[in-house]
Enzyme design. Sequence first.
Site, short mmCIF file in Angstrom:
data_model
loop_
_atom_site.label_atom_id
_atom_site.label_comp_id
_atom_site.label_asym_id
_atom_site.label_seq_id
_atom_site.Cartn_x
_atom_site.Cartn_y
_atom_site.Cartn_z
CB THR A 1 -0.88 -0.01 1.27
OG1 THR A 1 -1.72 -1.17 1.23
CG2 THR A 1 -1.78 1.23 1.34
N GLY A 2 0.39 2.29 -0.67
CA GLY A 2 1.11 3.57 -0.66
C GLY A 2 1.47 4.03 -2.06
CB THR B 1 6.60 3.24 -3.34
OG1 THR B 1 6.94 4.43 -2.62
CG2 THR B 1 7.81 2.79 -4.15
CB ALA C 1 9.49 0.92 4.08
N GLY D 1 3.34 1.85 7.84
CA GLY D 1 2.04 2.22 8.39
C GLY D 1 1.69 3.69 8.23
N GLY D 2 2.54 4.42 7.49
CA GLY D 2 2.20 5.82 7.21
C GLY D 2 0.84 5.93 6.55
N GLY D 3 0.48 4.91 5.77
CA GLY D 3 -0.83 4.90 5.13
C GLY D 3 -1.88 4.18 5.97
CD GLU E 1 1.38 -1.70 4.72
OE1 GLU E 1 1.99 -1.37 5.76
OE2 GLU E 1 1.16 -0.90 3.80
CE LYS F 1 9.54 7.13 2.00
NZ LYS F 1 8.58 6.20 1.46
C1 5RP Z 1 1.33 2.12 4.20
C2 5RP Z 1 2.80 1.92 4.22
C3 5RP Z 1 3.57 2.44 3.07
O1 5RP Z 1 4.35 1.41 2.56
C4 5RP Z 1 4.47 3.54 3.53
O2 5RP Z 1 3.67 4.53 4.18
C5 5RP Z 1 5.25 4.17 2.39
O3 5RP Z 1 4.38 4.88 1.56
P1 5RP Z 1 4.88 5.65 0.28
O4 5RP Z 1 5.29 4.63 -0.71
O5 5RP Z 1 3.67 6.45 -0.15
O6 5RP Z 1 6.02 6.54 0.69
O7 5RP Z 1 3.36 1.36 5.12
O8 5RP Z 1 0.73 1.69 5.37
#
Ligand code: 5RP
Length: 219
Positions: A28-29, A31, A83, A95-97, A103, A121
């Site tokens: 998720t996210g 990327t 991540a 978990g930012g999303g 996950e 990152k």
């Molecule tokens: C979502 C996540 C994502 O992998 C994480 O937040 C990275 O997101 P992005 O690819 O938008 O930087 O853990 O729960």
Amino acid sequence: MTQDEMKKAVALAAIEYVKDVPIIGVGTGSTANFFIDALADMKHLFDGAVASSVASAERLKSHGIPVYDLNAVDSVPVYVDGADEANAELALIKGGGGALTREKIIAAVAEKFICIADKSKLVPILGGFPLPIEVLPMARSHVGRAMVKLEGDPVYREDFVTDNGNIILDVYNLNITNPERLEQEINNITGVVTNGLFAQRPADVLLLGSEQGVETIIA
Ligand code: 5RP
């Protein structure tokens, strides 16, 4: 190269790991979204995907890629996800999303976990990014107090409900020198569903995007 171009480059690099894989684990996210879009071009080569969030499932389906319940598949040979932070041992904060629990479940099942991220990152010590914790709603204050005892500063993520109907506490100012131990310690707090440390099951491979291209890091 912009950050988005780096994210796209690592997503395309991850495609190499899912050739000849029938069921692909998808994270998720932003990327992971580039990875999902790249999968659309090769959807005739695999059976389908398992998704770590409703949002990713919807995006996969919008490309005509079948999405399976995790309980309906025998195995997940490869899981690809982003991540929020990674260290040199490939322990992660995720978990930012807000999708950390699903996950972590898919990562636990996956035979190989490929993390895709831009170079911002990779950090020497995890904890600059606030650690997300998924919590049952009635345990919010209890878990918050427990995190203060662990010297973190928990902040309730306003107007956010996880796909599992729970809340998120984002914990600031943790200096995470022993990610495996902290992951276990937080998971032992009653009311915690899971936390965003992926140290007991780290990534197996980190594809890191930079101006120079995609670097492959194996712990
Ligand atoms: C979502 C996540 C994502 O992998 C994480 O937040 C990275 O997101 P992005 O690819 O938008 O930087 O853990 O729960």
